[in-house]
Write a protein that holds these residues in place. Structure first.
Motif, PDB file in Angstrom:
ATOM      1  N   LEU A  75      45.948  43.785  42.039  1.00 46.38           N
ATOM      2  CA  LEU A  75      44.721  42.976  42.078  1.00 46.38           C
ATOM      3  C   LEU A  75      45.059  41.515  41.800  1.00 46.38           C
ATOM      4  O   LEU A  75      45.727  41.196  40.816  1.00 46.38           O
ATOM      5  N   GLY A  77      45.161  37.929  40.352  1.00 45.79           N
ATOM      6  CA  GLY A  77      44.777  37.425  39.042  1.00 45.79           C
ATOM      7  C   GLY A  77      45.282  38.254  37.891  1.00 45.79           C
ATOM      8  O   GLY A  77      45.175  37.850  36.730  1.00 45.79           O
ATOM      9  N   ALA A 121      44.704  39.396  32.581  1.00 48.14           N
ATOM     10  CA  ALA A 121      44.321  38.749  33.836  1.00 48.14           C
ATOM     11  C   ALA A 121      43.752  37.375  33.540  1.00 48.14           C
ATOM     12  O   ALA A 121      43.460  37.035  32.389  1.00 48.14           O
ATOM     13  N   HIS A 123      40.879  36.151  34.263  1.00 51.14           N
ATOM     14  CA  HIS A 123      39.432  36.110  34.060  1.00 51.14           C
ATOM     15  C   HIS A 123      39.014  37.432  33.429  1.00 51.14           C
ATOM     16  O   HIS A 123      39.569  38.491  33.780  1.00 51.14           O
ATOM     17  N   GLU A 125      36.434  39.309  33.857  1.00 46.20           N
ATOM     18  CA  GLU A 125      35.923  40.285  34.819  1.00 46.20           C
ATOM     19  C   GLU A 125      37.058  40.879  35.643  1.00 46.20           C
ATOM     20  O   GLU A 125      37.059  42.072  35.958  1.00 46.20           O
ATOM     21  N   THR A 126      38.058  40.051  35.981  1.00 42.50           N
ATOM     22  CA  THR A 126      39.229  40.570  36.690  1.00 42.50           C
ATOM     23  C   THR A 126      39.961  41.599  35.834  1.00 42.50           C
ATOM     24  O   THR A 126      40.395  42.644  36.336  1.00 42.50           O
ATOM     25  N   ARG A 129      37.963  44.827  35.921  1.00 45.08           N
ATOM     26  CA  ARG A 129      38.086  45.530  37.200  1.00 45.08           C
ATOM     27  C   ARG A 129      39.470  46.159  37.348  1.00 45.08           C
ATOM     28  O   ARG A 129      39.614  47.261  37.877  1.00 45.08           O
TER      29      ARG A 129
END
Length: 799
Positions: A75, A77, A121, A123, A125-126, A129
């Motif tokens: 993914l 990031g 990561a 961020h 939210e990254t 996820r």
């Protein structure tokens, strides 16, 4: 590398020679906190930091068949994904007393929400996820959830192959610790009893429910080390557990206390500390981790739920003949502080009463339930709920007033505890009960007015469920005993560095300790001690970190006693050094320098007769005086593992409560109208803070009495209510009037005669509320918390 924004800066207090011991000095961090300007650990920021995220198990007990991190790593990031196999050293477990907790799950998971993998990561939210893309295959195993399943002959061992910490007095590997307390002959004493009362009690799992979630920031350093800014209760304990896992010497793991949004024991164990450091060292970038509320419920230990079995005997003239009890604490998947909780529950399991014949057994279990450890008053809270219910039962059987019955059996200074230890400081149990009973009762039917019912004063409040129909008042009493400080031979000490110098033409004292300020007000008291001992206006409290010796844990009501004692000790040594400088400079000009008792007061050197000899600015000049000293209280010893005898505790604190409740007997709603308290504090170093501690502890006891409980599914061992939507805590609308009567009976063994105060009110408030509800309803009510269905007869039979 620059320090991250949001780390608390130095706090300076100064008000002349005022603001010393015995005054209600305001908190230096108070205004910042109430205006929202205080920097908590979750507020920290670094310009190039990453965000960490933890993947937790979705089942309570299972073998880990496989972990696939490929999608998460792919993914954009994402900088790092780590599992157990990526850990840098052979040291991969940690723990407060027993190192049985894996940094990341290996081979199997033992409780719902156990950390399995970590992600960094760019961020948050990254990171979330990416964690969701990690594929973990589990093969579920049977869950162990209670004593029967834990100690059955064919029971699965929660920690298979890890029996090295067990000793002969523990009957099964799923028992973490066992402590008996045996004194006298219970069988012989029971034969002399005119009344024998038995009871079985259940105490629910409580969450510390601190408002600031677990959070911290790990910053890699140029020398290969790491600097961790963390909200914790004990910096040096964290350091001791973190460094071996990272493969670093302790001097390369630097720790600074970040702003702590409450603790109550829940931050004694590690949460995200190691994970943040691992990710920071792996990526070479600062890594911040902040739990959301859901994660927080899985990320820290809780209060041990308990089943308690009691038998009390008494003569017809109201004297206790014997107490026999068995206390079973559920420690969950990992040991945490369970051995110490067992020791407290056993040694204090009879309460503040004189009983010559005692047979107590306390154990803590390994299960697949959530790990449990320290929470305000641990061990003593669960026991107090049961023994106070028993005291009411015995009083009722004898036809004696419950307060009078307690007073008749109350311990006092010189009484001998079931452990054989003599209480060698004031123990005003009977007096506390007298005082709390003498307080004026609140008016009845306060909801009635000429304009109609004020529903805010009724059970159910603004839900407007009743206008007074079926509402009954009840009154109940309880008293408890809590130890202060670490016990059973633990080398309990603290360190303080005190510096005195002239800054800007004014004498200034700087106090530097590693004490974790978690809201208890230690930073206020330390400045008060420095003003009292050094007679200066300006006192600077240095941020707590590991650049100074350990201050121990902010727990066990010990910080004012032990770290306050260290500050006092270091201040006294600084004062003598300052006076020596003065004697050297000015001794030839005035004979009083050599003959008089000298003090520092108002920035000056003063004789005991009030004569000013010199200004401190002139005495110090450009010199600075600095002392770093440890302070230890008198030693304790482990309880004998066969008899429980021993000088196990250094000090005791006592509190008594009277609860006034109103109960809607039709709907099962309860309103606690008043929780009056009387407590001996030895010496009120800051009366305003003392009231705050007593009232705060009282409200936490109210919470476990009528609303707070973590619900764990008995079939799956999964937590069913990990949020403040479903786990209820008292708000200001639930908080009753809390009048407080403070006694100050000095303990000669303690600095200023003080007595630790933070935990005792949490003990007696819960059983007082339950006693009041029993008084109103006539029901037995043998569990906490009391729910509406327990009062209306609709509770399921299995509850």
């Amino acid at each position: 590398m620059s320090s991250p924004n949001g780390v608390p800066t130095k706090i300076t207090q100064g008000s002349g020679t005022k603001g010393g011991i015995g005054e209600s000095t305001l908190r230096p961090d108070g205004t910042l906190k109430v205006t929202g300007e205080f920097a908590y650990s979750s507020d920290m920021w670094h310009e190039d930091m990453l965000w960490g995220q933890i993947l937790r198990s979705t089942v309570a007990h299972a073998e880990i068949v496989s972990i696939d991190t490929a999608e998460a790593l792919a993914l954009p990031g994402v900088y790092a994904v780590m599992t157990y196999d990526d850990l840098p050293t052979e040291v991969r477990t940690y723990g407060l007393e027993i190192q049985d907790t894996p940094v990341l799950a290996h081979g199997k998971v033992r409780h719902h929400g156990e950390p399995v993998a970590i992600v960094a990561a760019d961020h948050p939210e990254t990171a979330r996820r990416a964690a969701a893309k990690i594929k973990v295959e589990y093969r579920e195993l049977p869950v162990i959830t209670d004593e029967a399943s834990a100690t059955a002959p064919d029971a699965i061992h929660v920690h298979e192959g890890r029996d090295d910490h067990h000793v002969g007095h523990v009957a099964h590997p799923n028992i973490v610790h066992r402590q008996p307390i045996v004194r006298g002959d219970v069988t012989r004493a029971a034969a002399k009893a005119d009344v024998v009362v038995k009871g079985e009690y259940y105490f629910g799992m409580q969450d510390q429910a601190f408002l600031g979630p677990e959070s911290g920031l790990a910053v890699p350093e140029e020398d290969g080390g790491v600097h961790l800014y963390i909200a914790t209760q004990w910096l040096h304990s964290d350091l001791r557990q973190i460094a071996p896992v990272l493969g670093l010497p302790e001097d390369k793991v630097r720790m600074t206390l970040a702003g702590v949004g409450g603790a109550f024991g829940g931050r004694e164990d590690l949460s995200m500390q190691i994970h943040a450091c691992l990710l920071a060292l792996r990526t070479g970038k600062p890594v911040k981790i902040v739990y959301n509320r859901f994660e927080s419920f899985f990320g820290h230990v809780h209060r041990h739920p308990a089943r308690l079995y009691y038998e009390h005997g008494a003569t017809k003239d109201g004297r206790l003949t014997h107490v026999k009890c068995r206390i079973v604490l559920d420690g969950g998947a990992y040991a945490s502080a369970s051995p110490a909780v067992v020791g407290n529950a056993a040694s204090l399991g009879v309460g503040p009463y004189v009983v010559d014949d005692v047979d107590v057994e306390a154990i803590a279990l390994y299960t697949n339930n959530p790990p449990c450890g320290a929470m305000r008053g641990f061990g003593a809270v669960q026991a107090c709920f049961a023994y106070e219910a028993q005291m009411d039962k015995v009083a009722k059987e004898l036809g004696v007033d419950p307060v009078e019955f307690r007073q008749r059996n109350a311990m006092e200074q010189g009484s001998v505890l079931p452990t054989g230890q003599s209480v060698d400081s004031p123990a005003p149990v009977a007096e506390l009960l007298r005082r709390v009973k003498a307080m004026p009762l609140p008016p009845e039917r306060q909801w009635e007015s000429s304009e109609g019912a004020d529903v805010r004063q009724l059970p159910g409040g603004l839900s407007n469920t009743t206008h007074g129909e079926g509402v009954v008042r009840g009154i109940g009493y309880a008293v408890g005993i809590k130890n202060v400080g670490f016990s059973e031979g633990f080398d309990d000490y603290s360190t303080a560095r005190v510096r005195m110098e002239v800054v800007g033409g004014e004498p200034v004292a700087t106090v530097h300790t590693a004490m974790a300020e978690v809201g208890q007000g230690g930073v206020t008291v330390h400045a008060q001690i420095a003003r009292t001992e050094l007679g200066v206006a300006q006192v600077t409290i240095h941020p707590a970190n590991t650049e100074v010796g350990s201050a121990g844990s902010t727990s066990a009501s010990r910080q004012t006693y032990v770290t306050g004692g260290a500050v006092k000790n270091s201040c006294e040594l600084v004062r003598e050094k300052v006076l020596d400088i003065g004697r050297r400079k000015f001794g030839s000009y005035h004979p009083a320098w050599a003959t008089a008792e000298l003090v520092l007061e108002g920035g000056k050197v003063v004789t005991d007769g009030g004569e000013v000899l010199a200004d401190l600015v002139d005495v110090l000049g450009d010199e600075a005086v600095e002392v770093e000293e440890e302070w230890r209280h008198r030693p304790t010893e482990p309880f004998d593992l066969r008899t429980g005898q021993g000088f196990g505790h250094v000090q005791y604190s006592f509190a008594a409560h009277r609860a006034v409740v109103e109960v809607d007997t039709e709907l099962g709603m309860v309103k606690v109208v008043e929780l009056a308290c009387a407590q001996d504090v030895g010496k009120a170093l800051n009366p305003l803070s003392v009231l705050g501690q007593i009232q705060g502890g009282t409200v936490q006891g109210l919470g476990i009495a009528v609303m707070e409980e973590i619900i764990v599914d008995p079939k799956t061992a999964k937590v069913r209510n990990p949020s403040f939507t479903d786990y209820l805590i008292p708000t200001i609308l639930d908080t009753p009037t809390i009048p407080v009567d403070v006694l100050e009976l000095a303990d000669d063994h303690a600095p200023y005669g003080l007595r630790g105060i933070g935990e005792a009110p949490t003990l007696s408030s819960t059983p007082a509320v339950l006693a009041a509800i029993r008084d109103a309803t006539g029901l037995e009510l043998n569990r906490t918390p009391v729910r509406p269905e327990h009062l209306t007869g609709t509770a399921p039979s299995t509850d």
